[in-house]
Each structure stands twice: as C-alpha cells, then as structure tokens.
Design a protein around this motif. Structure first.
Motif, PDB file in Angstrom:
ATOM      1  N   ILE A 808       0.844  -1.414  -0.013  1.00 43.75           N
ATOM      2  CA  ILE A 808       0.025   0.032  -0.123  1.00 43.75           C
ATOM      3  C   ILE A 808       0.828   1.161   0.084  1.00 43.75           C
ATOM      4  N   ALA A 809       0.199   2.337  -0.399  1.00 42.74           N
ATOM      5  CA  ALA A 809       1.192   3.493  -0.669  1.00 42.74           C
ATOM      6  C   ALA A 809       0.630   4.474   0.657  1.00 42.74           C
ATOM      7  N   ILE A 810       1.784   5.005   1.212  1.00 42.48           N
ATOM      8  CA  ILE A 810       1.521   6.192   2.211  1.00 42.48           C
ATOM      9  C   ILE A 810       1.666   7.526   1.777  1.00 42.48           C
ATOM     10  N   GLN A 811       0.613   8.219   1.809  1.00 45.83           N
ATOM     11  CA  GLN A 811       0.844   9.582   1.123  1.00 45.83           C
ATOM     12  C   GLN A 811       0.821  10.727   2.476  1.00 45.83           C
ATOM     13  N   VAL A 812       1.475  11.686   2.181  1.00 45.39           N
ATOM     14  CA  VAL A 812       1.314  12.718   3.048  1.00 45.39           C
ATOM     15  C   VAL A 812       0.900  14.018   2.125  1.00 45.39           C
ATOM     16  N   ASN A 813      -0.534  14.413   2.669  1.00 41.60           N
ATOM     17  CA  ASN A 813      -1.082  15.473   1.991  1.00 41.60           C
ATOM     18  C   ASN A 813      -1.046  14.941   0.656  1.00 41.60           C
ATOM     19  N   GLY A 814      -1.522  14.080   0.034  1.00 40.82           N
ATOM     20  CA  GLY A 814      -1.953  13.413  -1.150  1.00 40.82           C
ATOM     21  C   GLY A 814      -0.763  13.022  -2.019  1.00 40.82           C
ATOM     22  N   LYS A 815       0.422  13.054  -1.624  1.00 40.32           N
ATOM     23  CA  LYS A 815       1.657  12.837  -2.268  1.00 40.32           C
ATOM     24  C   LYS A 815       2.448  11.378  -1.803  1.00 40.32           C
ATOM     25  N   VAL A 816       2.514  10.470  -2.608  1.00 41.77           N
ATOM     26  CA  VAL A 816       3.191   9.301  -2.112  1.00 41.77           C
ATOM     27  C   VAL A 816       4.662   9.592  -1.663  1.00 41.77           C
ATOM     28  N   ARG A 817       4.849   9.183  -0.245  1.00 41.87           N
ATOM     29  CA  ARG A 817       6.232   9.181  -0.002  1.00 41.87           C
ATOM     30  C   ARG A 817       6.837   8.093   0.396  1.00 41.87           C
ATOM     31  N   ALA A 818       5.803   6.911   0.763  1.00 45.27           N
ATOM     32  CA  ALA A 818       6.476   5.812   0.894  1.00 45.27           C
ATOM     33  C   ALA A 818       5.568   4.587   0.361  1.00 45.27           C
ATOM     34  N   GLU A 819       5.959   3.209   0.253  1.00 44.32           N
ATOM     35  CA  GLU A 819       5.311   2.093  -0.092  1.00 44.32           C
ATOM     36  C   GLU A 819       5.815   1.184   1.160  1.00 44.32           C
ATOM     37  N   ILE A 820       4.567   0.649   1.554  1.00 45.12           N
ATOM     38  CA  ILE A 820       4.913  -0.555   2.497  1.00 45.12           C
ATOM     39  C   ILE A 820       4.145  -1.806   2.155  1.00 45.12           C
ATOM     40  N   MET A 821       4.678  -3.006   2.619  1.00 46.01           N
ATOM     41  CA  MET A 821       3.929  -4.153   2.500  1.00 46.01           C
ATOM     42  C   MET A 821       3.329  -4.555   3.851  1.00 46.01           C
ATOM     43  N   ILE A 822       2.049  -4.951   3.839  1.00 48.00           N
ATOM     44  CA  ILE A 822       1.257  -5.291   5.068  1.00 48.00           C
ATOM     45  C   ILE A 822       0.701  -6.810   4.727  1.00 48.00           C
ATOM     46  N   SER A 823       0.398  -7.360   5.872  1.00 47.14           N
ATOM     47  CA  SER A 823      -0.131  -8.741   5.564  1.00 47.14           C
ATOM     48  C   SER A 823      -1.888  -8.418   5.403  1.00 47.14           C
ATOM     49  N   LYS A 824      -2.593  -9.236   4.583  1.00 47.94           N
ATOM     50  CA  LYS A 824      -3.795  -9.133   4.344  1.00 47.94           C
ATOM     51  C   LYS A 824      -4.789  -8.482   5.412  1.00 47.94           C
ATOM     52  N   ASP A 825      -4.858  -9.182   6.664  1.00 45.59           N
ATOM     53  CA  ASP A 825      -5.933  -8.847   7.227  1.00 45.59           C
ATOM     54  C   ASP A 825      -5.527  -7.715   8.512  1.00 45.59           C
ATOM     55  N   ILE A 826      -4.539  -7.191   8.410  1.00 45.47           N
ATOM     56  CA  ILE A 826      -3.865  -6.315   9.428  1.00 45.47           C
ATOM     57  C   ILE A 826      -4.951  -4.996   9.761  1.00 45.47           C
ATOM     58  N   LYS A 827      -4.887  -4.576  10.849  1.00 51.59           N
ATOM     59  CA  LYS A 827      -6.132  -3.483  11.080  1.00 51.59           C
ATOM     60  C   LYS A 827      -5.286  -2.120  10.889  1.00 51.59           C
ATOM     61  N   GLU A 828      -6.178  -1.195  10.911  1.00 49.35           N
ATOM     62  CA  GLU A 828      -5.755   0.177  10.227  1.00 49.35           C
ATOM     63  C   GLU A 828      -4.709   0.601  11.299  1.00 49.35           C
ATOM     64  N   GLU A 829      -5.034   0.635  12.700  1.00 51.52           N
ATOM     65  CA  GLU A 829      -4.274   1.186  13.857  1.00 51.52           C
ATOM     66  C   GLU A 829      -2.768   0.835  13.563  1.00 51.52           C
ATOM     67  N   GLU A 830      -2.607  -0.803  13.113  1.00 52.72           N
ATOM     68  CA  GLU A 830      -1.324  -1.119  13.027  1.00 52.72           C
ATOM     69  C   GLU A 830      -0.702  -0.492  11.857  1.00 52.72           C
ATOM     70  N   ILE A 831      -1.340  -0.344  10.706  1.00 50.77           N
ATOM     71  CA  ILE A 831      -0.800   0.212   9.557  1.00 50.77           C
ATOM     72  C   ILE A 831      -0.345   1.663   9.871  1.00 50.77           C
ATOM     73  N   LYS A 832      -0.949   2.204  10.557  1.00 54.70           N
ATOM     74  CA  LYS A 832      -1.010   3.645  11.151  1.00 54.70           C
ATOM     75  C   LYS A 832       0.695   3.698  11.838  1.00 54.70           C
ATOM     76  N   GLU A 833       0.611   2.544  12.827  1.00 50.38           N
ATOM     77  CA  GLU A 833       2.102   2.575  13.636  1.00 50.38           C
ATOM     78  C   GLU A 833       3.355   2.178  12.692  1.00 50.38           C
ATOM     79  N   ILE A 834       3.019   1.235  11.749  1.00 54.99           N
ATOM     80  CA  ILE A 834       3.992   1.186  10.758  1.00 54.99           C
ATOM     81  C   ILE A 834       4.473   2.436  10.006  1.00 54.99           C
ATOM     82  N   ALA A 835       3.507   2.984   9.599  1.00 59.13           N
ATOM     83  CA  ALA A 835       3.541   4.132   8.425  1.00 59.13           C
ATOM     84  C   ALA A 835       4.634   5.207   9.227  1.00 59.13           C
TER      85      ALA A 835
END
Length: 866
Positions: A808-835
């Motif tokens: 998935i792509a992580i954007q800051v203010n609509g611009k892609v600044r990083a891409e991270i790999m996550i596993s399928k059923d991971i929760k939003e909170e966890e992704i935030k943490e990784i990001a």
RNA sequence: GCCCAGAUGAUGGAAUUGGUAGACAUGCUAGACUCAAAAUCUGGUGUCCGUAAGGAUGUGUGGGUUCGAGUCCCACUCUGGGUACCA
C-alpha cells in the motif's frame, strides 16, 4: 521440440476441424443456446483487407469461449450478394453478375478460411440463391397483403380490412395509410370495380405502389443511385460514369410503409442492449415530433380591398410551438407550395415571385441546404394571412428555407422564438414580437427562450396568462381550431430499383392493370437471363426488355439491396428448410440473435429495416420475438497507417493474406484483438504486429518449462487471476486487456522454475479463443485426443487468488512518500503504527500537526498535516 | 450550427469507475551471445534539475469540488463520426 511452423500447423488444424465438423451446430433443445452473429459481407471484387476480419475475429473469440462454456453456439456466415456493385462489375467485365458473385464469394471464402474462424459453414446463406430469395419474395407478399391497424397497434391481413369495408365502409378504420380520410359507404364498396377496390386498398397496404423523384440521367437513359453521382467543377450533379447531366424525374416505385412502425421502432430501443450512441442515431433518424396543424385564412390584403378583405383560401401550417402563435408576425410558404400557383392572379409582384421560384428550381438540393446560407425570400404582395389567434393580418412570404416535403410545406413565423425566423425577420425588417417569458418575468433576449419545455408566462393574451408552454400549446391549438399531430422525419422506404441484379418482385399485372400477387407455390419467381444489363433507356429495368417476362405481365422493378439482408438472421436458424423460411421449432429455440457484431454505418439502414421486418413478422405470428438483435456491438474500423480509411483509391490497403502468410493466422488474430479497444477505430501498424508474433513464439517455447512437479504457489495464484481476468474481459469484449493479462502471466511462467502440465493446459485453454491453431497443436502434443475448442472452459478458484501480502502507498497531503508491505488482514491502527515509523514519512510529518489520517483498505493511506 | 464520441510518453494503449498515472506492447537505447549480422535473452526508457540519493512537474486549456481528480462539476480549445434550415 520442433520449430514453430505456422503454415503447417494452421493448415493441418483447419482441415481437421472441417473434417471432424468441430464447429457444427445442432438444433437440439436440451442445451442453453447462444446465437453469435456477424453482419454478413457484401462480396465485392477487391476482396478483404485487414480491417474486415476485426469484427469476425472478435465475435469468433466470444463464440469460442461460449462454446467451451457449454453453450450450443450458432455462429454462421453468409453473403449479401444482390445489388449495384455486382451489377457494375458485370457490366464492366461483360460477365453475368451471378458469375461475378460466384468468383467473389470464392475469394472471400478462401480469405476467411485461412483466418481459422469457427463458423458452421453448412449453414451458409446467399441472398442471390433462388432457394433463399424464394422466402424474401414470400415475406414481401406477406407485407403486401397486410395493413396497419393503429387501434390494435399491429399489422393485420388485408383480407380483414376488406371484410370491414364490405360490412361498414371504412368509417371505423384507424389505419396507417396514405390518405387523410376516405369515407365511403358499404354500398360504394360493393359497387366498386376490381381496379377501384385495388386503388383504395393500395393506400392501406404495408407495401404499396407510388411515385417518387429519382436521379435521372437522360444521356444514359438510366436511373442512378446517389453513389453513382458526383459533382462537376461547377458543383452540378453529373454521372460518375461519363460525366453526363443528372436531373430529377418522377417514377413509379414500390414503397414499404416503415412509418407505420415509427413509434414501435423508437420504443423498442428501450429493451435492447445496444450502445446509447446507436440508439440515439436511430431515434434522431426517425425524428418524432408532436405539433399542431393550424389553419390560417388567406385573404386579399385589406390595403387593396378597402371595403374589407375577402377570403381566397385556407392555409395549413405545422408548428411544434403553438404556444407562440400570438407572436406569429408573418407566414412563409415553400416556393413549391400549390397555393402560390392558385393565387397567381392576386399577386401584385408576380414577376418577381416567379423569378424567385425559378431561381430555386435551378438549384440542386445540395445548394439549397448548404451551411450558413443566407436566407432569401420574396413577399407575396397583395396577399395576407389572418392569424387565427388574434385576427391580425400578417404578410405572406415564400422562402426556400421552408421545405415542401416536411410538415405542410408552410410555417407560421415567430421570429421572437425561432432562430431561422429571427434571421429572416431581421434581414427583411419584419416585426418581432415576444410573447413567452420565463416564470421569473425577467425580460431576456428573445432568442434565448426557445424550448417548449421552459415554463413561461404568455402575455398578449388575457386567456392564456401564467401557464406553462406545454399547457399553452395544447390549449391554444384547441382555441384556434387546430389539431395535434405527430410527424416523423423518417419517410417510407422505397422498395424498388430499376435494375437487373435484385430479387424480382413477385407480382403480375393483368391487362386492366389489376395486380395479381403470386401464390406461394409459384415461388421463387426466378430472375431471367437478359442480353444486356444496361437499363432500357426509358429508365425501366432490363427486365422490361425480356419478352417472355413482359408477356406474363410481371413487375419489371426489382427489390433493393436491403431486402435480402433484412431477414437473413432468421434463415440461419434453419437454412435448408424448403417448406418455410424457418421451422417454428427452430425459431422458438434460437429465438433471437444474442450477440450481433458489425459496423455502426448500418445504424439507419440495415439495423432499422431488419427491426421493421422482424416486428412485422412478429405481428403476423411468424417469429417469437419483436426485436431481432438483443445485444449489439460495433467494432471500430482499422485505418491505414496514414490514419485514413483503407481504400484502393489511397493505395494503402493491407491484405490479410500477406499477414497470414508471413506471421500466421494466430498472430493476426492476437494482434487485431490486442491493438486497442474493440469499439475504437485504430490505425494499422505492421511495425507493432511483431509483438504478437513474439508472444506466440514464446508460448510455443514454453512447452520446455513443463515439469512433473506442481507449479509454485505464485504461479498458481497468477494463473487463477489470469483466468478470471480473461473470462470477464471476453464477456465484455475487452479483448486487448485480456491478451495483456496473458502476456503478463507468460512473462511470469518464463521466469518461474517450471509449470505443471495441468496448469499449462489451463493457460492454453484461455488462449485458445484467440490463438486457436497453436493452442490446439500444443494441446494434442500434451496427449489430448479431443479438440481444445470443445473442452470445458477453466474455472478460477476464488480462494487461490487472494493475496496475503499487499503493497500500500502512504501519502502525506496526497503525495506518495513511501510504500509498505502489509499482510492481508492487518488493522488500520497497526498500519498507522508502521507508517509513522517509516523514515521517509517521519521526514515529511516531523514537527507538523496531524489533522487526520484517511485509510482506503488495501490501497492507500493519506496523512493530512498542516 | 446541432447531436454523439474522444484528447494520457516517440507510438498503440492501461488505470480495479474518486485512491500509487503510464500496465502490456511497439520503438529507441545499453549490455550478453556471435568472427559478424539476424534471432534470442537481460537492463533502461514521461519531462525537468541532480554524479547520486532524491526533488519538482506531469493525463488538451482555464477554473472548481475533495484529504485525494485522467476519472466528478463549470467554461473553453481541438480532433473524429453523424446530421443538414424538420418549423
């Protein structure tokens, strides 16, 4: 592994398919059916170019998938071979048109066969075959022997109309016919002669005799089609052959009363799965509009008659905007309007008027209707018309912007609310009176208020204040004694040609001119041989020069090119039937065409005529469905490399034979489907076709990758994704993306360690509709005995295509600044943490206020900072 | 004029229908193999700045809506197709 030799492989399998009858269709009732039809070609002398097969390949891919999905597929091909080009070819080469058609059909068949299309050739039809045109003639007779009952809204046998006439006169008949009213009594009908009865019935028949203007070439003594006419350097119409002058001439014709079906041809469009584009074209072509016919009194001007004007005649105008009649400040007649002649003695400036009429006569239709032409006209001095709404005397003009052929040939001019009238009024200084305002009462430029759907307030009238335009239209029509009528732009279709190469019309004339339709047992009425295919010099068809023909009293006109093509889709259902045009059983089973593929140039011709005939046959109980074509897809044209249409004239034609011989049929098929969206017109590129050949070469070499082991999980996942994509894309005719998906999968296989035999076979199956020869070859190499094309279409396993790791792509203010790999059923909170641990993200968010975080599952996370 | 469709790299086009623009293919380019060429294979390829990391910019033009627009809204330009004064 042998070298890939496309010539050998393709020839081998084409023969095998033919010998084994792989694509033969049965008429059995126990399987779900699928009727996939191409518009059949006109076999012209020049043969196919690479543009023609595009549609055929697309429908073939679809038909092949449906066959593998277990449908009983009807996929036939035939030839539409009557008509002008074959006749001209025959004239030029001094051979019988039948001979020319035979030769051309042979060329077409050879060209089509090397492409490997899965037609059931045993169902081939040819419109010029007497066994076929017997039924074209039979359908004509059914139409001839019918009338249209507007009350029941269907066609009925003409004998039923005669019964009504015998009992009641025609007082109760509400029919589509060529007359306004023709009331006669029962006694009258009994007393009529055969000929008199015939003349009355003729006005009601759905195929009827009449007169129309044709392009007449006196030098050649021939009637010419629009196609045969060009403009000379002065813009005058001349014949293409010989540059002879062409003029208009009225000639006897047969017509088809397609206007009786106008409403149904519009409403029927709603139930069809056609592109809105084509439906729109047909709707506009039919051009329905509701309006009012209103009578104006014509008087001798009160300026000339100080003792009071006196009436010299009524004048009927047609308008869709009766609500604006209080603003009608003059009346305009077409220059050809009969009233002009009638009033000659009362027109003060007759010389000027006649001069204008003559100047219009000399103009061609094209001249008269040229763009941006400044409007011209002449006032009929001494004549006035009385506006029935307010009793005002208004001037009467003639102008060529009013056409004699539409409406009543006369209009009430409302310059405040019609642009054309406005232009005309300004030029000739006529009064402009605004009578409709918007609800808000604000005065606007009058020309801005045109649409009758606008709510308006009518002024200049105590009676019709503060009502909508629509309401006013109806009320005012009633108030002035007019009537509401429906008009169509579409006219009845001419169904006769003064030519040789067409179906004879199965009618006889006796010595009193009474028409005797042929009986079914006397059909087909075969086209006789003639000495010359040139017309008679009188404009009549060459048949008028055949003694035996004329002696029998046969009609000498022949049917137009569109006769045979208006029902051929029914004949494919039962092509050998000699007792009926098709058996009831087969008609019920095949029902209608499920998928019709062809060019959109037939939108206002073939597709309209076929719907008309099919609706008629439905009314008479001969077919089970009103509409012939459920789904329609229009393939785009293939343009030449220079972006122009492929044509002999530009010398830019690419012949498919050369492509098949150099690259193979499979390459041609794959390329034509890959070049771009099916419905879009695209330029041909001989440079790019190599990509499709490389794809096929690589598929062939991939056989080396087959292993005894199971394929890796990644390969299996990709395979199932690809099966899904290809299946869905073929269903929606998105062939270009399905091929791209297969290319992606092939690249993956190439990189993988190996692939299992079964997985590779599934890949071959989904490729088979496109590259039908090479897949068959490899399929058999892998030990299969039956054809790949009758195997079952692979199913994808939904469970196998789930990704457990997602980028998935992580954007800051609509611009892609990083891409991270996550596993399928991971929760939003966890992704935030990784990001927020990601160093790139820290750079962009450090020291800033996090306003909010938006997460779109499995796609993107957007961090909004200030 | 009106109606319809469209405008994305050098080229044909893709984009889950508001969620990482440029998939796939052609071309171009560098390399491997070869005496050499072809074929094949590998890498690169929107533009600009930079040695690079990276940054800026970018889907016909100008505005707007939105956290976010090739995609939606408004105005316009151009291209293709249809139609031709339809009252």
């Amino acid at each position: 592994m042998k070298e890939y030799d496309h010539k050998k492989i393709e020839k081998k399998w084409q023969k095998e398919w033919e010998d084994k009858g792989t694509y033969k269709t049965s008429d059995s009732n126990d399987t779900k059916k699928m009727y996939v039809l191409d518009m059949f070609p006109y076999p012209s002398g020049v043969g196919l170019h690479v543009g023609h097969p595009r549609g055929y390949i697309g429908s073939d891919v679809y038909a092949r998938m449906k066959r593998m999905e277990g449908y009983n597929v009807l996929h036939p091909m035939g030839y539409d071979a009557f008509g002008l080009p074959a006749e001209q070819y025959a004239l030029q080469h001094k051979i019988h048109p039948r001979k020319a058609v035979e030769e051309n059909v042979k060329t077409f068949e050879r060209q089509l066969s090397i492409i490997g299309l899965s037609y059931d050739w045993s169902r081939k039809v040819n419109t010029t075959d007497p066994k076929y045109y017997k039924w074209t003639q039979w359908i004509f007779l059914q139409i001839y022997n019918s009338w249209y009952d507007k009350t029941e809204d269907k066609a009925r046998p003409i004998s039923e109309l005669e019964n009504i006439f015998e009992k009641d006169g025609n007082g109760k008949v509400n029919a589509a016919c060529s007359l306004d009213t023709e009331i006669f009594t029962m006694k009258d009908w009994e007393g009529f002669s055969m000929k008199e009865k015939q003349d009355i019935l003729m006005k009601y028949r759905l195929a009827f005799e009449g007169y129309s203007e044709v392009n007449w070439c006196p030098e050649m003594g021939t009637v010419l089609a629009n196609d045969e006419i060009i403009n000379d350097k002065d813009g005058n119409p001349v014949s293409e052959r010989g540059n002879f002058k062409v003029e208009k001439k009225s000639m006897r014709q047969w017509f088809m009363r397609i206007t009786a079906y106008a409403d149904r041809l519009i409403s029927g469009l709603d139930e069809l799965d056609w592109s809105s584009h084509i439906r729109e074209i047909q709707k506009n072509w039919i051009g329905k509009s509701e309006g009012s016919e209103i009578e104006f009194k014509v008087v001798i001007s009160s300026e000339v008659q100080p003792l009071g004007a006196f009436e010299v005649g009524p004048l009927k105008v047609f308008t869709t905007r009766a609500d604006t009649i209080f603003g009608a400040t003059y009346v305009v007649l077409a220059p050809e309007h009969p009233l002009v002649k009638k009033l000659e003695s009362n027109i003060e400036n007759l010389e000027e008027v006649n001069k204008y009429i003559n100047s219009v006569k000399n103009k061609t239709d094209e001249d008269r209707t040229k763009n941006d032409k400044e409007k011209t006209g002449v006032e009929l001095k001494g004549i006035k018309a009385v506006n029935p709404a307010n009793g005002e005397e208004v001037p009467v003009w003639i102008a060529d912007y009013v056409l004699a052929t539409y409406g009543t040939g006369a209009v009430m001019a409302v310059p405040a609310h019609d642009e054309r009238d406005f232009d005309f009024a300004k030029k000739y200084n006529l009064e402009i009176k605004q009578v409709v305002f918007k609800n808000d009462g604000i005065f606007r430029d009058p020309i801005n208020i045109k649409s009758s759907t606008d709510d308006g307030i009518l002024i200049n009238s105590d009676k019709f204040n503060h009502i909508s335009s629509e309401e006013a239209r109806l009320k005012i029509t009633e108030f002035v004694g007019g009537k509401i009528v429906t008009k169509y732009k579409m006219r009845d279709a001419i169904f006769a040609r003064q030519r040789y190469w067409g179906e004879p019309i199965p009618l006889k004339y006796d010595k009193d001119g009474v028409i005797i339709p042929l009986e079914e047992k006397d059909l087909p009425l075969e086209l006789p041989d003639v000495k010359s295919y040139e017309s008679m010099g009188t404009g009549e068809s060459p048949l008028a020069g055949v003694k035996s023909w004329v002696k029998e009293g046969y009609e000498t006109n022949t049917m137009p090119g569109w006769a045979g093509s208006s029902w051929y889709f029914l004949r494919y259902m039962d092509p050998q039937n000699s007792k009926n045009f098709a058996s009831r059983k087969n008609l019920d089973y095949w029902n209608q065409v499920d998928m019709y593929v062809g060019g959109q140039e037939h939108a206002t011709g073939h597709l309209l005529y076929s719907r008309f005939w099919n609706n008629f046959l439905y009314d008479m109980g001969y077919v089970p469905n009103k509409e012939p074509f459920k789904k329609l897809i229009n393939q785009g044209m293939i343009l030449a490399t220079d972006g122009r249409k492929m044509s002999k004239r530009w010398n830019n034609v690419i012949n498919p034979d050369d492509i098949v011989s150099n690259y193979g049929a499979d390459t041609l098929r794959v390329y034509e489907m890959f070049m771009g969206p099916f419905e879009q017109s695209l330029p041909w590129s001989t440079e790019s076709i190599i990509g499709s050949r490389r794809f096929i070469d690589r598929v062939y070499r991939l056989q080396n990758k087959i292993t005894e082991n199971e394929s890796s999980d990644d390969v299996v996942k990709s395979l199932h994704k690809t099966i899904k994509k290809v299946t869905e894309d073929i269903e929606s005719f998105s062939f270009n993306t399905s091929i791209s998906a297969m290319m992606i999968f092939m690249n993956e296989m190439d990189k993988a360690e190996g692939i299992s035999k079964n997985d590779f076979k599934m890949f071959l199956q989904i490729l088979a509709p496109f590259a039908s020869h090479i897949t068959e070859e490899i399929w058999h190499t892998l030990g299969e005995k039956e054809s790949i094309h009758t195997s079952s279409w692979p199913k994808w396993d939904e469970k196998k295509i789930i990704d457990d790791e997602i980028k998935i792509a992580i954007q800051v203010n609509g611009k892609v600044r990083a891409e991270i790999m996550i596993s399928k059923d991971i929760k939003e909170e966890e992704i935030k943490e990784i990001a927020f641990k990601n160093s790139n993200i820290i750079t962009w968010t450090e020291g800033k206020d996090i306003k909010k975080v938006i997460y779109i599952p499995n796609r993107v996370m957007n961090i909004v900072v200030v």
